[in-house]
Enzyme design. Structure first.
Site, PDB file in Angstrom:
ATOM      1  N   ARG A  53       0.861  -1.194   0.000  1.00 24.02           N
ATOM      2  CA  ARG A  53       0.000   0.000   0.000  1.00 24.02           C
ATOM      3  C   ARG A  53       0.891   1.236   0.000  1.00 24.02           C
ATOM      4  O   ARG A  53       2.112   1.144   0.135  1.00 24.02           O
ATOM      5  CB  ARG A  53      -1.032  -0.012   1.142  1.00 24.02           C
ATOM      6  CG  ARG A  53      -0.649  -0.587   2.459  1.00 24.02           C
ATOM      7  CD  ARG A  53       0.357   0.164   3.271  1.00 24.02           C
ATOM      8  NE  ARG A  53       0.091   1.568   3.380  1.00 24.02           N
ATOM      9  CZ  ARG A  53       1.006   2.486   3.615  1.00 24.02           C
ATOM     10  NH1 ARG A  53       2.289   2.132   3.783  1.00 24.02           N
ATOM     11  NH2 ARG A  53       0.722   3.771   3.692  1.00 24.02           N
ATOM     12  N   GLY A  54       0.235   2.411  -0.154  1.00 28.23           N
ATOM     13  CA  GLY A  54       1.005   3.651  -0.311  1.00 28.23           C
ATOM     14  C   GLY A  54       1.112   3.920  -1.804  1.00 28.23           C
ATOM     15  O   GLY A  54       1.469   3.023  -2.577  1.00 28.23           O
ATOM     16  N   ALA A  55       0.787   5.156  -2.209  1.00 28.55           N
ATOM     17  CA  ALA A  55       0.617   5.455  -3.638  1.00 28.55           C
ATOM     18  C   ALA A  55       1.804   5.030  -4.522  1.00 28.55           C
ATOM     19  O   ALA A  55       1.626   4.257  -5.476  1.00 28.55           O
ATOM     20  CB  ALA A  55       0.277   6.930  -3.804  1.00 28.55           C
ATOM     21  N   ARG A  96      -7.489  -0.385  -6.638  1.00 29.55           N
ATOM     22  CA  ARG A  96      -7.695   0.745  -5.736  1.00 29.55           C
ATOM     23  C   ARG A  96      -7.863   2.008  -6.594  1.00 29.55           C
ATOM     24  O   ARG A  96      -7.022   2.298  -7.436  1.00 29.55           O
ATOM     25  CB  ARG A  96      -6.504   0.897  -4.761  1.00 29.55           C
ATOM     26  CG  ARG A  96      -6.346  -0.335  -3.859  1.00 29.55           C
ATOM     27  CD  ARG A  96      -5.492  -0.049  -2.654  1.00 29.55           C
ATOM     28  NE  ARG A  96      -6.151   0.861  -1.732  1.00 29.55           N
ATOM     29  CZ  ARG A  96      -5.519   1.436  -0.701  1.00 29.55           C
ATOM     30  NH1 ARG A  96      -4.223   1.224  -0.512  1.00 29.55           N
ATOM     31  NH2 ARG A  96      -6.168   2.238   0.120  1.00 29.55           N
ATOM     32  N   GLN A 205      -2.189   2.947   9.932  1.00 28.41           N
ATOM     33  CA  GLN A 205      -0.884   2.932   9.248  1.00 28.41           C
ATOM     34  C   GLN A 205       0.157   3.742  10.023  1.00 28.41           C
ATOM     35  O   GLN A 205       1.350   3.442   9.973  1.00 28.41           O
ATOM     36  CB  GLN A 205      -1.009   3.513   7.827  1.00 28.41           C
ATOM     37  CG  GLN A 205      -1.770   2.647   6.854  1.00 28.41           C
ATOM     38  CD  GLN A 205      -3.227   3.029   6.776  1.00 28.41           C
ATOM     39  OE1 GLN A 205      -3.829   3.460   7.749  1.00 28.41           O
ATOM     40  NE2 GLN A 205      -3.823   2.863   5.616  1.00 28.41           N
ATOM     41  N   ASP A 246      -2.132  10.949  -2.450  1.00 29.22           N
ATOM     42  CA  ASP A 246      -2.507   9.853  -3.357  1.00 29.22           C
ATOM     43  C   ASP A 246      -2.864  10.367  -4.743  1.00 29.22           C
ATOM     44  O   ASP A 246      -2.745   9.648  -5.729  1.00 29.22           O
ATOM     45  CB  ASP A 246      -3.658   9.044  -2.766  1.00 29.22           C
ATOM     46  CG  ASP A 246      -3.137   8.178  -1.629  1.00 29.22           C
ATOM     47  OD1 ASP A 246      -3.002   8.704  -0.516  1.00 29.22           O
ATOM     48  OD2 ASP A 246      -2.808   7.000  -1.883  1.00 29.22           O
ATOM     49  N   ASN A 256      -5.539  12.547   0.129  1.00 30.72           N
ATOM     50  CA  ASN A 256      -4.625  11.740   0.942  1.00 30.72           C
ATOM     51  C   ASN A 256      -5.468  11.005   1.980  1.00 30.72           C
ATOM     52  O   ASN A 256      -6.692  11.141   2.018  1.00 30.72           O
ATOM     53  CB  ASN A 256      -3.559  12.631   1.597  1.00 30.72           C
ATOM     54  CG  ASN A 256      -2.455  11.819   2.252  1.00 30.72           C
ATOM     55  OD1 ASN A 256      -1.898  10.915   1.626  1.00 30.72           O
ATOM     56  ND2 ASN A 256      -2.141  12.083   3.504  1.00 30.72           N
ATOM     57  N   LYS A 257      -4.821  10.221   2.787  1.00 29.35           N
ATOM     58  CA  LYS A 257      -5.504   9.373   3.778  1.00 29.35           C
ATOM     59  C   LYS A 257      -6.551  10.153   4.570  1.00 29.35           C
ATOM     60  O   LYS A 257      -6.306  11.298   4.965  1.00 29.35           O
ATOM     61  CB  LYS A 257      -4.437   8.767   4.702  1.00 29.35           C
ATOM     62  CG  LYS A 257      -4.941   7.861   5.794  1.00 29.35           C
ATOM     63  CD  LYS A 257      -5.849   6.758   5.286  1.00 29.35           C
ATOM     64  CE  LYS A 257      -5.227   5.888   4.214  1.00 29.35           C
ATOM     65  NZ  LYS A 257      -6.233   5.041   3.505  1.00 29.35           N
TER      66      LYS A 257
END
Ligand code: MRU
Length: 351
Positions: A53-55, A96, A205, A246, A256-257
């Site tokens: 995970r993570g862009a 995603r 996270q 993201d 973003n998150k």
């Protein structure tokens, strides 16, 4: 890639096993496990379930996924090969929706396939090389972001305290980090006092991954819950906020998150500078503003239980958006590999 050192690489191409190795980020920090991925369907599943995970990291993973799919296509017919590759791309795209790096990496792999001349077997080799290049470039890009970020650190105090959200470190990229890359560079230059890490409900996270990464490197880190940031700023405990992204729309609005938007409002209310750190591959110039950014919704199970314990009454209804969009007007600057840019100036860099 230097596998001998204690660097953290979430995605590794293993030449001898002929497969991709992923750190299983769903098991950290309790267990450090890796999974071997040899088929593109398994890569799609690993992205969906957030093993990776993570862009930027999912961009790298998807690029390898494209190669893993390509190598399974048994044909010498170029049109058939490209048609099958489009189908593989479609499966990977459906994992995603928010992080644009995924779509960017898939498009780059497809473009490479369309433009490569030679036999199908040669094109497959070129696709592997391209995935490796994407990975290598991301590593260099993040190192440049980290170092460019040094320019935004205030001169007083000599050592700054930075608040961050989610995980934007080695685990979320090819191996250095965006916001956490700046933090890493600040630590190296002895400009960092401490990091405050938001736990980042619901998947934690920050608590699980950011704290783990900081501890690996000896970076002083304090974990807070997401709701504590206003209090910390009111107490003058935070010099600046740096988070990742993201997807950034052409006007600088940034997805973003979930929780990033409220953090930006809190930062503005306390005159604390609020920065985004992201590579250019996260900017989606096709989108005029943030309203067009698709926001992923994830399963209610991420909210209604902590670990295996259910925390709310039967019959509770849920809404679980995984990202939010911070309006450009709340963003002090965007730290990129090309330098620090104001959201308003982003459009001048359109390529
Ligand atoms: O849902 P995740 O864990 O993939 O979300 C990650 C983030 O929101 C990060 O802040 C973002 O991808 C930038 S990572 C360098």
């Amino acid at each position: 890639m230097d596998n001998s050192s204690n660097h953290i690489y979430p995605v590794i191409w293993n030449e001898s096993k002929d497969c991709v190795i992923l750190i299983d980020q769903t098991r950290l920090p309790q267990e450090y496990n890796v999974v071997e991925i040899a088929r593109y369907e398994d890569m799609a599943q690993a992205i969906k379930t957030m093993i990776v995970r993570g862009a930027p990291a999912i961009g790298v993973a998807a690029a390898y996924g494209m190669y893993l799919g390509a190598r399974e296509i048994r044909t010498s017919d170029r049109n058939y090969f490209l048609q099958e590759l489009e189908t593989i791309a479609q499966v990977l795209r459906q994992t995603r929706p928010t992080a644009v790096n995924l779509f960017w990496a898939i498009s780059r792999m497809l473009k490479t396939a369309y433009e490569s001349v030679g036999s199908i077997e040669e094109v497959k080799d070129i696709l592997l090389e391209t995935a490796q290049t994407i990975q290598q470039e991301d590593l260099q890009t993040c190192q440049a972001i980290g170092d460019n970020g040094l320019s935004i650190l205030p001169t007083t105090p000599e050592k700054v305290t930075i608040l961050t959200h989610c995980n934007t470190g080695s685990l979320a990229t090819a191996g250095y980090g965006t916001a956490l890359g700046v933090i890493r560079s600040a630590w190296r230059e002895k400009r960092l006092q401490r990091v405050y890490a938001d736990e980042t409900r619901p998947r934690l996270q920050g608590a699980k991954l950011t704290v783990w990464e900081c501890i690996q490197e000896g970076i002083p880190v304090t974990l807070i819950t997401d709701s504590m940031s206003a209090h910390c700023m009111q107490q003058n405990m935070i010099d600046l906020v740096i988070v990742g992204a993201d997807r950034i729309a052409g006007n600088g609005d940034t997805a973003n998150k979930i929780g990033t938007y409220s953090l930006a409002i809190v930062a503005q209310a306390h005159n604390v500078p609020f920065y985004i750190a992201a590579p250019f591959s996260t900017i989606d110039f096709k989108l005029v503003d943030g309203r067009q950014i698709p926001i992923e919704e994830r399963p209610p199970s991420e909210i209604y239980q902590i670990g295996s314990t259910e925390i709310c009454p039967k019959g509770t209804e849920f809404y679980n958006p995984a990202f939010d969009v911070t309006p450009a007007k709340l963003i002090t600057g965007i730290i990129t590999e090309k330098g620090v840019i104001t959201p308003q100036d982003l459009i001048k860099h359109k390529i």
